[in-house]
Design an enzyme around this catalytic site. Structure first.
Site, PDB file in Angstrom:
ATOM      1  N   CYS A   1       0.842  -1.205   0.000  1.00 26.34           N
ATOM      2  CA  CYS A   1       0.000   0.000   0.000  1.00 26.34           C
ATOM      3  C   CYS A   1       0.876   1.254   0.000  1.00 26.34           C
ATOM      4  CB  CYS A   1      -0.904   0.001   1.231  1.00 26.34           C
ATOM      5  SG  CYS A   1      -2.182  -1.266   1.137  1.00 26.34           S
TER       6      CYS A   1
ATOM      7  N   CYS B   1      -3.657   0.220  -3.179  1.00 28.31           N
ATOM      8  CA  CYS B   1      -4.278   0.537  -1.874  1.00 28.31           C
ATOM      9  C   CYS B   1      -3.527   1.686  -1.195  1.00 28.31           C
ATOM     10  CB  CYS B   1      -4.279  -0.690  -0.958  1.00 28.31           C
ATOM     11  SG  CYS B   1      -2.690  -1.499  -0.855  1.00 28.31           S
TER      12      CYS B   1
END
Ligand code: JS2
Length: 302
Positions: A119, A200
């Site tokens: 992420c 993400c």
């Protein structure tokens, strides 16, 4: 007695000669018929001539080699079966009409070659390929699609097949203007979709401020990646609009195309920020143009 024997032999010789003559005539007829039939048979199916260049030579060796390099050196903790990945890649397009490739054709490969990404560490880009990858190579902490196995394996390659052959077509492949559903375009569409779905946290985006519309909704970024970002996973999109140093910008964060992008992203409940000429990226541009005013690093005189 002797006369009888010689006439018997003569008769035998005559029969033998007759038999040989019949066999020769039959043989000639068979050969003649075979030649006629062969002439009538359809010529071997010629591969269709497309306007685009043929598949990249040594495609199998390149894909296999890149897969092994990626899984053994670039990302050694990744466990992938490169032989199976090659077979799955090939099965997506061989023996198929290269103007009628579907997303389903590549689905098995997407599942086989996909791997987790961190992420807050991704960079999407549009019309900034060279600068985006110069930056990620130096910065070392951001990942583009081309830094994942799917992007790494296929970047810069061409490939296609033909319904009349189980082999890769090295003679020619459809140019993207001839048909949109060609093997290369559908691959990148699927790979970009898979990548966007995996993104993400904070996603960075590098756009080109030296073209009239830094954001284009027909680009892969604009038509695929933006729409496949998962708002449950992505909370912020950070846009960098970079223009060529020493030139007037053609677009910027305040331009209409970025406003369009902003409304799409905020419509997905993802926070949006935009910065013109992000300094760290600009310094990469300055490596090639150190004399430009924007590249003068202020020196404190002692
Ligand atoms: C054909 C190729 C190749 O965010 C980026 C990347 O994730 C990319 O995969 O998709 C976005 C860029 O596409 P976009 O917005 O259409 O910008 P572009 O500058 O026109 O780049 C087009 C090529 C992107 C896909 N792609 N296509 N052949 O070798 C190849 N390599 C890549 N990455």
């Amino acid at each position: 007695m002797v006369r009888e024997r010689s006439s018997h032999w003569n008769q035998k010789c005559r029969c033998l000669l007759l038999g040989l003559t019949v066999i020769l005539i039959l043989g000639a007829v068979v050969v003649f018929a075979a030649v006629i039939l062969a002439g009538r048979r359809d010529p071997p199916a010629e591969l269709p001539q497309w306007k685009g260049r043929g598949s990249t030579a040594n495609l199998e060796e390149i894909i296999l080699g890149r897969c092994f390099i990626y899984t053994r050196i670039v990302n050694p903790e990744l466990r992938k079966d490169c032989l199976k990945i090659w077979e799955t890649f090939k099965n997506a397009f061989v023996s198929k009409n290269p103007c009628n490739i579907t997303e389903q054709d590549y689905q098995p490969l997407m599942e086989l070659a996909a791997h987790p990404i961190q992420c807050n560490k991704t960079l999407l880009w549009s019309k900034t390929n060279e600068l985006a990858h110069k930056y990620t190579k130096v910065q070392g902490n951001l990942l583009t699609l081309e830094d994942t196995l799917l992007g790494y394996m296929a970047d810069g390659l061409t490939w296609c097949g033909s319904p009349s052959s189980s082999e890769t077509n090295y003679q020619s492949c459809p140019h993207w203007r001839e048909c949109a559903n060609n093997p290369v375009s559908i691959y990148w569409k699927m790979a970009s979709k898979t990548f966007a779905e995996a993104v993400c946290g904070v996603v960075h985006v590098m756009l080109n401020g030296s073209i009239n519309h830094a954001f284009g909704n027909s680009s892969i970024f604009g038509s695929v990646e933006v729409h496949h970002l998962n708002p449950k996973k992505v909370h912020l999109m950070k846009i960098w609009v970079m223009h060529n140093i020493g030139e007037q910008p053609s677009d910027s964060c305040s331009g209409s195309s970025i406003k369009e992008l902003k409304s799409i992203i905020e419509g997905k409940n993802i926070t949006f920020s935009c910065e013109d000429d992000h300094r760290a990226v600009q310094l990469i541009q300055c490596v090639g143009q150190p004399e430009e005013p924007a590249c003068r690093v202020c020196r404190t005189e002692f």
